[in-house]
Each structure stands twice: as structure tokens, then as C-alpha cells.
Enzyme design. Structure first.
Site, PDB file in Angstrom:
ATOM      1  N   ASP A   1      22.891 -14.426-102.228  1.00 42.50           N
ATOM      2  CA  ASP A   1      23.838 -14.332-101.274  1.00 42.50           C
ATOM      3  C   ASP A   1      23.726 -13.043-100.584  1.00 42.50           C
ATOM      4  O   ASP A   1      23.820 -12.855 -99.195  1.00 42.50           O
ATOM      5  CB  ASP A   1      25.276 -14.186-101.945  1.00 42.50           C
ATOM      6  CG  ASP A   1      26.456 -14.384-100.955  1.00 42.50           C
ATOM      7  OD1 ASP A   1      26.346 -14.434 -99.789  1.00 42.50           O
ATOM      8  OD2 ASP A   1      27.712 -14.205-101.330  1.00 42.50           O
TER       9      ASP A   1
ATOM     10  N   ASP B   1      21.580 -12.390 -96.523  1.00 43.22           N
ATOM     11  CA  ASP B   1      22.117 -11.914 -95.250  1.00 43.22           C
ATOM     12  C   ASP B   1      21.542 -10.644 -94.772  1.00 43.22           C
ATOM     13  O   ASP B   1      21.422 -10.366 -93.525  1.00 43.22           O
ATOM     14  CB  ASP B   1      23.827 -11.556 -95.668  1.00 43.22           C
ATOM     15  CG  ASP B   1      24.639 -12.616 -95.120  1.00 43.22           C
ATOM     16  OD1 ASP B   1      24.298 -13.565 -95.221  1.00 43.22           O
ATOM     17  OD2 ASP B   1      25.887 -12.227 -94.660  1.00 43.22           O
TER      18      ASP B   1
ATOM     19  N   ASP C   1      17.662  -4.450-106.945  1.00 43.60           N
ATOM     20  CA  ASP C   1      17.850  -3.110-105.923  1.00 43.60           C
ATOM     21  C   ASP C   1      16.599  -2.881-105.295  1.00 43.60           C
ATOM     22  O   ASP C   1      16.496  -2.433-104.062  1.00 43.60           O
ATOM     23  CB  ASP C   1      18.444  -1.828-106.703  1.00 43.60           C
ATOM     24  CG  ASP C   1      17.715  -2.087-108.206  1.00 43.60           C
ATOM     25  OD1 ASP C   1      16.923  -2.906-108.660  1.00 43.60           O
ATOM     26  OD2 ASP C   1      18.008  -1.160-109.166  1.00 43.60           O
TER      27      ASP C   1
ATOM     28  N   LYS D   1      17.748  -8.555-112.528  1.00 37.78           N
ATOM     29  CA  LYS D   1      18.274  -7.323-112.796  1.00 37.78           C
ATOM     30  C   LYS D   1      18.183  -7.423-114.272  1.00 37.78           C
ATOM     31  O   LYS D   1      18.971  -7.024-115.269  1.00 37.78           O
ATOM     32  CB  LYS D   1      19.896  -7.078-112.316  1.00 37.78           C
ATOM     33  CG  LYS D   1      20.387  -5.685-112.510  1.00 37.78           C
ATOM     34  CD  LYS D   1      19.683  -4.722-111.532  1.00 37.78           C
ATOM     35  CE  LYS D   1      20.237  -3.375-111.788  1.00 37.78           C
ATOM     36  NZ  LYS D   1      19.470  -2.376-111.120  1.00 37.78           N
TER      37      LYS D   1
ATOM     38  N   TYR E   1      29.567 -16.748-109.564  1.00 39.03           N
ATOM     39  CA  TYR E   1      30.800 -17.442-108.790  1.00 39.03           C
ATOM     40  C   TYR E   1      31.280 -18.734-109.643  1.00 39.03           C
ATOM     41  O   TYR E   1      32.524 -19.123-109.253  1.00 39.03           O
ATOM     42  CB  TYR E   1      29.863 -18.074-107.553  1.00 39.03           C
ATOM     43  CG  TYR E   1      29.489 -17.139-106.770  1.00 39.03           C
ATOM     44  CD1 TYR E   1      30.477 -16.442-105.841  1.00 39.03           C
ATOM     45  CD2 TYR E   1      28.001 -16.941-106.720  1.00 39.03           C
ATOM     46  CE1 TYR E   1      29.648 -15.568-104.858  1.00 39.03           C
ATOM     47  CE2 TYR E   1      27.426 -15.831-105.720  1.00 39.03           C
ATOM     48  CZ  TYR E   1      28.362 -15.124-105.000  1.00 39.03           C
ATOM     49  OH  TYR E   1      27.847 -14.150-104.054  1.00 39.03           O
TER      50      TYR E   1
END
Ligand code: NAD
Length: 371
Positions: free
Chosen positions: A249, A253, A225, A193, A143
Site C-alpha cells: 500500500d 503510492d 525500510d 520486515k 488489514y
């Protein structure tokens, strides 16, 4: 001692749930050793409408002068046709996070046993409830990493962002994760990752180094994942989940659904100690995990619990009022067990009653127990 909180209700359901929250705060702070001044200011779409900018200078100044920010949420269809950089979230929330170096986002995900039926997961998986904390790094990663942009390459065109972490950014969030873990079940899952991305190999390396200072806390590394799958398959294996910005992020959620509704989930964003702290109080921004819920805004049916629990986090992390924070959390628990339900968590069961935003707040305030 007098302390000041900048109250930024924002758009959509923001003003409704903020009003409800101030009512609960008013009750719980009656016997507080601190004298609280709550000062409201415009932010987001409502600020654009009033003064032409999502984060007016007066609002930023009020935040700078305050010990903490209690934030509603910003945005909505009305402002979606503006250029992206002028839209409420991009022009108000991200700059606030960056301005105050709010690098640590803490999101407790709790499913109360009485709300099992609103979670999309089967009861065998959810068991008697869920209690997880997601700690998301908030000011680094793709970001904010540079370079980012778009360019033409002859007939071709490309766009790019940079996934970038500095050592100090990983170290400070790592320390916070292990401290949180130490105060809970002594278990941290660090998400990355590292099988594919160089920045994530570095993340894993630095987190492992920091872990050496916390031998009493278990550390598990998990690929993002796999984490996405495990949150659905076996959420009760987790206690503290530490994530880089983008993975946090997405996973937060996903995890929000474990609790049945976005309207139940609070969050705290903490800054670098001492940077904006005043008189020994820790600066932070406290907001619900959800957005402005335009589909229900103005109807008086929004769930105020996420905002009310965010205020409890503010009392705990910024003002060290642990007793008052716990009193709010216990009052919410009691109110849920008494059967009060806003629309998002309502199911027609014998002992439940559907209530408005205001009624839910009144029930929670009535359940504040000073004994
Ligand atoms: P949303 O979180 O606003 O809504 C998603 C769903 O959850 C909706 O059905 C909504 O009714 C429900 N919901 C959310 N909070 C609720 C509550 N307290 N009580 C009951 N139900 C609730 O997400 P969205 O629809 O993707 O976004 C709407 C607007 O909010 C967009 O403009 C978006 O940019 C903005 N947004 C702002 C923030 C923020 O300010 N931090 C965060 C996310 C989205």
C-alpha cells in the site's frame, strides 16, 4: 461469444474518466472476437446518496453476474462525516475485494521518457524511463488479520490489529510474482520486515521455498525500510516488486510518483482462479491507482490515462485479448509522444498542448492502430 463487464464509475472524477475510457474501449473492441456488454451501476458516495448504501445489493449482484469489474474510485469530503464503517472506501471497495477474494493487486509503474520532467526525481536517476510492476498481496496482513479492536484496561486504553499470513496466502502470491517475473526481466524483489516481525520471517521463508520452482528468476529479499529508500535512490534496479498488503500500500503510492502523476497509474486486482471465473475468463477488478481527486472533479481536466490503462489490463488479464491491450498501451504511448497533456502532466514546452479529459480520450482513440 458475449461477455459482460460491470462498470462502476463511483464518485468525483470517476464518472469523467470512465466515460473517456468507454470511448477508447468502444474503438478498440470494434474488431474484437468477443462481444462486450458494459453495464453501469452505482457505487460509493453516489450510491449512498441514491439508495443509502455504498455497495447496493443490485450492484453486487451485477458484479457477480459479470466477467470483470471496471471500477472508477469512491469517496470524497461529502461522506467523510459518516461513521467510518459506512464511508465509501470501507463500505464498498474493501467488501468487494473480500467478497471476490481479489488477493493480487498488480500495479505497473511506467515513466514515459517524454514525461521525465514531471517526475520529482533527477534525470540522472530516472534515466530514460522507469518500468516496474508492483505486486501487492491484497486480502491478508494487518488489514484483515484477527483479532483487531479497542479495549479499556483500567485507566488505560489500547487498540490493536494483527499482522497475520497463512501459508497458502503467501504461496499463491509468490507463484504469481515469479510468473510475472518470468514474463519480464526475470527478477523479483520480495519486500518484508523479517528482521523484526515473526509474520515476515514466515513470508521470507515461504517465498524462498516457492522460488525453488523458478530457478530462471532471480530473487532478492529486501527490508521495507531499505526498499522505500532504494525506490528513490535507484528505481531502475527493480523489475517486479512483491509486497505484503500494508508495505505494498505504502510503497506503491511512493512508486506512483516516479511516473509523475497518480493519473498515469492503472491497477488490476485478480481473484483466485476458478472461484468467480466464468467460461474460461478470469475474474478481476480494474481501477486507477488514484482516488476521486475532489480538487479537480467536475472540471473536465482529470487525466483519464490511469483508467484507460486499467481497461487495457482488463482485456489482457480477464479476457486474454493481448493484442487489444497492447493496442491501447501503444495508443497511449503515441498520444504522449505527440504532446497531448492533461493538467497534471503538463509543462509549457514547445511540442506540448494542454487538453481536457475528453480530448485526451479522443486522441488516444484516434491513435488506436488496427494494422
Ligand atoms: P487522490 O488520489 O484522489 O488525489 C491525490 C492528488 O492526485 C490530487 O491532487 C488529485 O487531483 C491528483 N489526481 C489523482 N488522480 C488524478 C487524475 N486521474 N488526474 C489528475 N490528477 C489526479 O487522493 P486523496 O485526495 O487522498 O483522496 C480523495 C478521495 O478519494 C478520498 O475520499 C479518498 O478516500 C478517496 N480514495 C479512493 C480510492 C479508491 O476508490 N480506490 C483510492 C484513494 C483515495
Amino acid at each position: 461469444m458475449e461477455v459482460q463487464v460491470a462498470v462502476l464509475p463511483g464518485d468525483g472524477i470517476g464518472p469523467e474518466v470512465m466515460e473517456a475510457t468507454l470511448e477508447v474501449l468502444e474503438k478498440v473492441l470494434r474488431k474484437s472476437p468477443l462481444f462486450f456488454k458494459f453495464k453501469k451501476a452505482l457505487v460509493g458516495g453516489s450510491a449512498i446518496d441514491a439508495v443509502g448504501h455504498a455497495l447496493p445489493a443490485q450492484t453486487l449482484q451485477l458484479c457477480e453476474e459479470s466477467h470483470a469489474i471496471l471500477f472508477g474510485s469512491v469517496g470524497g469530503p461529502k461522506w467523510e462525516s459518516l461513521p467510518p464503517e459506512l464511508q465509501p472506501e470501507r463500505a464498498a471497495l474493501l467488501p468487494l475485494r473480500r467478497h471476490f477474494s481479489l488477493y493480487a493487486n498488480i500495479r505497473p509503474v511506467v515513466l514515459y521518457p517524454e514525461l521525465q520532467h514531471v517526475s520529482p526525481l533527477k534525470s540522472e536517476i530516472i534515466g530514460s524511463g522507469v518500468d516496474i510492476v508492483i505486486l501487492r498481496e491484497l486480502t491478508g496482513d494487518v488489514y484483515f488479520g484477527e483479532p483487531k479492536g479497542r479495549r479499556k484496561l483500567g485507566d488505560e486504553e489500547e487498540a490493536f490489529d494483527t499482522m497475520l499470513y497463512r501459508r497458502y496466502e503467501i504461496e499463491r502470491i509468490g507463484h504469481l510474482a515469479f510468473e510475472l517475473g518470468r514474463a519480464r526481466k526475470k527478477k523479483v524483489h520480495s519486500i518484508d520486515k523479517a528482521n523484526v516481525l515473526t509474520s515476515m520471517v514466515f513470508w521470507r521463508e515461504v517465498i524462498s521455498e516457492i522460488h525453488k520452482n523458478y530457478p530462471d528468476v532471480e530473487l532478492h529479499h529486501m527490508y521495507v525500510d531499505n526498499a522505500a529508500m532504494q525506490l528513490i535512490r535507484n528505481p531502475r534496479q527493480f523489475d517486479v516488486i512483491l509486497c505484503p498488503n500494508m508495505f505494498g500500500d505504502i510503497l506503491s503510492d511512493e512508486a506512483s510518483q516516479l511516473s509523475g502523476s497518480l493519473g498515469m497509474l492503472p491497477s488490476a486486482s485478480l481473484g483466485v482462479p476458478a472461484l468467480w471465473d466464468k467460461n474460461g475468463y478470469r475474474f478481476g477488478l480494474y481501477e486507477p491507482a488514484g482516488g476521486t481527486a475532489p480538487d479537480i472533479a467536475g472540471k473536465g481536466v482529470a487525466n483519464p490515462i490511469a483508467q484507460i490503462l486499467s481497461a487495457a489490463l482488463m482485456l489482457r488479464y480477464s479476457f486474454y485479448l493481448e493484442k487489444e491491450a497492447t493496442m491501447i498501451e501503444e495508443a497511449v504511448r503515441r498520444t504522449i509522444s505527440q504532446g497531448y497533456r492533461t493538467l497534471d502532466i503538463y509543462a509549457a514546452l514547445d511540442n506540448t498542448r494542454k487538453v481536457s479529459t475528453q480530448e485526451m480520450a479522443m486522441a488516444i482513440a484516434a491513435n488506436i492502430d488496427f494494422s
